[in-house]
Design an enzyme around this catalytic site. Structure first.
Site, mmCIF file in Angstrom:
data_model
loop_
_atom_site.group_PDB
_atom_site.id
_atom_site.type_symbol
_atom_site.label_atom_id
_atom_site.label_comp_id
_atom_site.label_asym_id
_atom_site.label_seq_id
_atom_site.Cartn_x
_atom_site.Cartn_y
_atom_site.Cartn_z
ATOM 1 N N ASP A 43 16.101 63.860 82.896
ATOM 2 C CA ASP A 43 17.189 63.975 83.872
ATOM 3 C C ASP A 43 17.837 65.351 83.793
ATOM 4 O OD1 ASP A 43 19.252 62.234 85.641
ATOM 5 O OD2 ASP A 43 20.364 63.650 84.396
ATOM 6 N N TYR A 48 23.051 72.076 86.194
ATOM 7 C CA TYR A 48 22.925 72.286 84.742
ATOM 8 C C TYR A 48 22.311 73.653 84.417
ATOM 9 C CZ TYR A 48 23.416 67.135 84.610
ATOM 10 O OH TYR A 48 23.817 65.843 84.777
ATOM 11 N N LYS A 76 19.222 66.886 90.741
ATOM 12 C CA LYS A 76 20.354 66.499 91.603
ATOM 13 C C LYS A 76 20.814 67.673 92.454
ATOM 14 C CE LYS A 76 21.870 63.808 87.600
ATOM 15 N NZ LYS A 76 21.663 64.679 86.429
ATOM 16 N N HIS A 109 24.568 64.615 93.737
ATOM 17 C CA HIS A 109 25.246 64.656 92.435
ATOM 18 C C HIS A 109 26.686 64.132 92.511
ATOM 19 C CE1 HIS A 109 25.156 67.119 88.438
ATOM 20 N NE2 HIS A 109 25.926 66.065 88.307
ATOM 21 N N ILE A 228 20.056 57.614 79.635
ATOM 22 C CA ILE A 228 19.461 58.964 79.492
ATOM 23 C C ILE A 228 20.233 59.743 78.419
ATOM 24 C CG2 ILE A 228 18.286 59.321 81.709
ATOM 25 C CD1 ILE A 228 20.969 60.407 82.821
ATOM 26 N N LYS A 230 21.479 62.234 75.609
ATOM 27 C CA LYS A 230 21.168 63.645 75.352
ATOM 28 C C LYS A 230 21.323 63.940 73.864
ATOM 29 C CE LYS A 230 23.059 67.878 74.439
ATOM 30 N NZ LYS A 230 24.075 68.213 73.407
ATOM 31 N N SER A 231 20.354 64.620 73.285
ATOM 32 C CA SER A 231 20.529 65.213 71.959
ATOM 33 C C SER A 231 19.647 66.442 71.875
ATOM 34 C CB SER A 231 20.141 64.241 70.843
ATOM 35 O OG SER A 231 20.257 64.920 69.608
ATOM 36 N N VAL A 232 20.128 67.458 71.181
ATOM 37 C CA VAL A 232 19.267 68.623 70.962
ATOM 38 C C VAL A 232 18.508 68.479 69.638
ATOM 39 C CG1 VAL A 232 20.687 70.188 72.354
ATOM 40 C CG2 VAL A 232 21.176 69.953 69.905
ATOM 41 N N ARG A 236 17.552 62.650 66.219
ATOM 42 C CA ARG A 236 18.367 61.776 67.078
ATOM 43 C C ARG A 236 17.591 61.342 68.312
ATOM 44 N NH1 ARG A 236 24.224 64.837 66.933
ATOM 45 N NH2 ARG A 236 24.873 64.119 64.886
ATOM 46 N N ASN A 240 17.235 57.516 69.203
ATOM 47 C CA ASN A 240 17.655 56.979 70.502
ATOM 48 C C ASN A 240 16.501 56.328 71.261
ATOM 49 O OD1 ASN A 240 20.140 58.037 69.852
ATOM 50 N ND2 ASN A 240 19.955 59.858 71.148
HETATM 51 P P1 NAP Z 1 25.968 61.463 75.840
HETATM 52 O O1 NAP Z 1 24.526 61.179 75.955
HETATM 53 O O2 NAP Z 1 26.978 60.376 75.936
HETATM 54 O O3 NAP Z 1 26.285 62.175 74.457
HETATM 55 C C1 NAP Z 1 25.633 63.293 73.990
HETATM 56 C C2 NAP Z 1 26.295 63.661 72.650
HETATM 57 O O4 NAP Z 1 25.974 62.684 71.657
HETATM 58 C C3 NAP Z 1 25.847 64.982 72.138
HETATM 59 O O5 NAP Z 1 26.973 65.603 71.540
HETATM 60 C C4 NAP Z 1 24.824 64.630 71.050
HETATM 61 O O6 NAP Z 1 24.858 65.621 70.046
HETATM 62 C C5 NAP Z 1 25.345 63.315 70.545
HETATM 63 N N1 NAP Z 1 24.298 62.384 70.081
HETATM 64 C C6 NAP Z 1 23.172 62.041 70.743
HETATM 65 N N2 NAP Z 1 22.481 61.103 70.077
HETATM 66 C C7 NAP Z 1 23.189 60.833 68.944
HETATM 67 C C8 NAP Z 1 22.990 59.958 67.851
HETATM 68 N N3 NAP Z 1 21.936 59.142 67.795
HETATM 69 N N4 NAP Z 1 23.929 59.960 66.844
HETATM 70 C C9 NAP Z 1 25.006 60.758 66.916
HETATM 71 N N5 NAP Z 1 25.235 61.635 67.916
HETATM 72 C C10 NAP Z 1 24.348 61.657 68.939
HETATM 73 O O7 NAP Z 1 26.428 62.598 76.897
HETATM 74 P P2 NAP Z 1 25.882 63.323 78.181
HETATM 75 O O8 NAP Z 1 24.893 64.361 77.786
HETATM 76 O O9 NAP Z 1 27.062 63.779 78.941
HETATM 77 O O10 NAP Z 1 25.164 62.201 79.046
HETATM 78 C C11 NAP Z 1 23.768 61.965 79.030
HETATM 79 C C12 NAP Z 1 23.098 62.550 80.256
HETATM 80 O O11 NAP Z 1 23.665 62.013 81.446
HETATM 81 C C13 NAP Z 1 23.279 64.051 80.447
HETATM 82 O O12 NAP Z 1 22.523 64.817 79.552
HETATM 83 C C14 NAP Z 1 22.922 64.212 81.894
HETATM 84 O O13 NAP Z 1 21.525 64.200 82.077
HETATM 85 C C15 NAP Z 1 23.571 62.972 82.508
HETATM 86 N N6 NAP Z 1 24.947 63.244 83.027
HETATM 87 C C16 NAP Z 1 25.139 63.110 84.378
HETATM 88 C C17 NAP Z 1 26.391 63.332 84.924
HETATM 89 C C18 NAP Z 1 26.576 63.164 86.400
HETATM 90 O O14 NAP Z 1 27.647 63.542 86.931
HETATM 91 N N7 NAP Z 1 25.607 62.612 87.103
HETATM 92 C C19 NAP Z 1 27.468 63.704 84.104
HETATM 93 C C20 NAP Z 1 27.253 63.833 82.729
HETATM 94 C C21 NAP Z 1 25.985 63.585 82.215
HETATM 95 P P3 NAP Z 1 23.546 66.547 69.688
HETATM 96 O O15 NAP Z 1 23.001 67.073 70.987
HETATM 97 O O16 NAP Z 1 24.141 67.597 68.807
HETATM 98 O O17 NAP Z 1 22.616 65.622 68.978
#
Ligand code: NAP
Length: 283
Positions: A43, A48, A76, A109, A228, A230-232, A236, A240
């Site tokens: 995604d 982005y 998007k 989006h 979906i 996210k982790s770098v 993790r 996940n």
């Molecule tokens: P998220 O997935 O809720 O959280 C990502 C955070 O969690 C990062 O800081 C990551 O750190 C950490 N993390 C990931 N796996 C972990 C684990 N197993 N244990 C501990 N920490 C963990 O946040 P998000 O990236 O905002 O949301 C996911 C995806 O949704 C995005 O990447 C994007 O594709 C999509 N999104 C869409 C919208 C929209 O408006 N449509 C808005 C926001 C996001 P590290 O990277 O350091 O591991």
């Protein structure tokens, strides 16, 4: 992998990898890692600014033997390109960056600007076979009803903020009524409220030998919500991805339901000052 059949008949993996806030320079390596771990749904978004990196990783994966049909790529359309003509151009620009000749899922989006023009463009691209599925993101119930009733074209997917502190059950029922798949963004609330140490989530996780993160993903998947995370970090990413060998009980699901505050932790799409800010961002 478990799949959801979308309302247009296409199958979408229920678990994928999101790249919001993945630096453009890091995106290729991260997506290559994710594909190696087993993720097939990726995604990204025009906004982005990492579509090139995603595209480079897809190229590597395909050169390494992953079939294009196995992958499910989402991008998007941003607000600044809303409207029929602009959307067609923005789509071409995204496809060039991604290096693809067809896209699996294209989302509006944000629910602002000439979304009806965008929607017509997306329908046309779908009819031409350049996009397999079309959908929206951040459309609350009223915008979903308006789009469905007035355009006559039902989105396949709506991607929305959804996590244990903002569970959106009422909105999910509206989407279910139209057969629209619910996709969660920020499943982990981006770590807010100390979510990974939440006692309810870690307590449930202990029973199954799983982390709070895995419990959250499992809880969403059991609600038929696409995730979906996210982790770098590759460890993790692996963690996940490893959420298909346990099942939360009805009691676990009920305990997680108590965490809902019914409030966004990010962005209220009904708050006029936030909406104004968003519309003018990246103009
Ligand atoms: P998220 O997935 O809720 O959280 C990502 C955070 O969690 C990062 O800081 C990551 O750190 C950490 N993390 C990931 N796996 C972990 C684990 N197993 N244990 C501990 N920490 C963990 O946040 P998000 O990236 O905002 O949301 C996911 C995806 O949704 C995005 O990447 C994007 O594709 C999509 N999104 C869409 C919208 C929209 O408006 N449509 C808005 C926001 C996001 P590290 O990277 O350091 O591991």
């Amino acid at each position: 992998m478990q799949y959801l059949t979308l309302n247009d008949g296409n199958k979408m993996p229920i678990l994928g990898y999101g790249v919001y806030q993945v630096e453009p320079a890091e995106a290729q390596k991260c997506v290559e890692d994710a594909i190696n771990v087993g993720y097939r749904l990726i995604d990204t978004a025009q906004a982005y600014q990492n579509e090139e990196g995603v595209g480079a990783a897809i190229k590597t994966a395909i050169a390494g033997g992953v079939k294009r049909e196995e992958l499910f790529i989402t991008t998007k359309l941003w607000i600044s390109d809303a409207g029929e003509e602009k959307a067609l151009k923005a789509f071409d620009a995204s496809m060039k960056k991604l290096g693809l000749d067809y896209l699996d899922l294209y989302l509006i989006h944000q629910p602002y600007g000439d979304i009806y023009g965008s929607w017509r463009a997306m329908k046309r691209l779908k009819d031409e076979g350049r996009i397999r599925s079309i959908g929206v993101s951040n459309f609350y119930a009223d915008r979903v009803v308006d789009l469905c009733e007035n355009s006559g074209v039902i989105p396949a997917v709506n991607q929305l903020e959804c996590h244990p502190f903002f569970q959106r059950e009422a909105l999910k029922r509206v989407l279910d009524g139209y057969g629209i798949a619910f996709e969660s963004w920020a499943s982990f609330a981006e770590g807010q409220n100390d979510i990974f140490k939440n006692a309810v989530l870690t307590g449930i996780g202990e029973k199954y030998g799983k982390s709070a993160a895995q419990v959250i993903l499992r809880w969403l998947i059991q609600r038929d919500i696409i995730v979906i995370p996210k982790s770098v970090k590759i460890e993790r990413m692996r963690q996940n991805f490893d959420v298909f060998d346990f099942t939360l009980s009805p009691e676990d699901m009920a305990a997680i339901a108590t965490l809902d505050t019914d409030k966004t932790l990010f962005f209220d799409h009904r708050d006029e000052s936030k909406v104004k800010w968003l519309i003018n961002w990246m103009k």
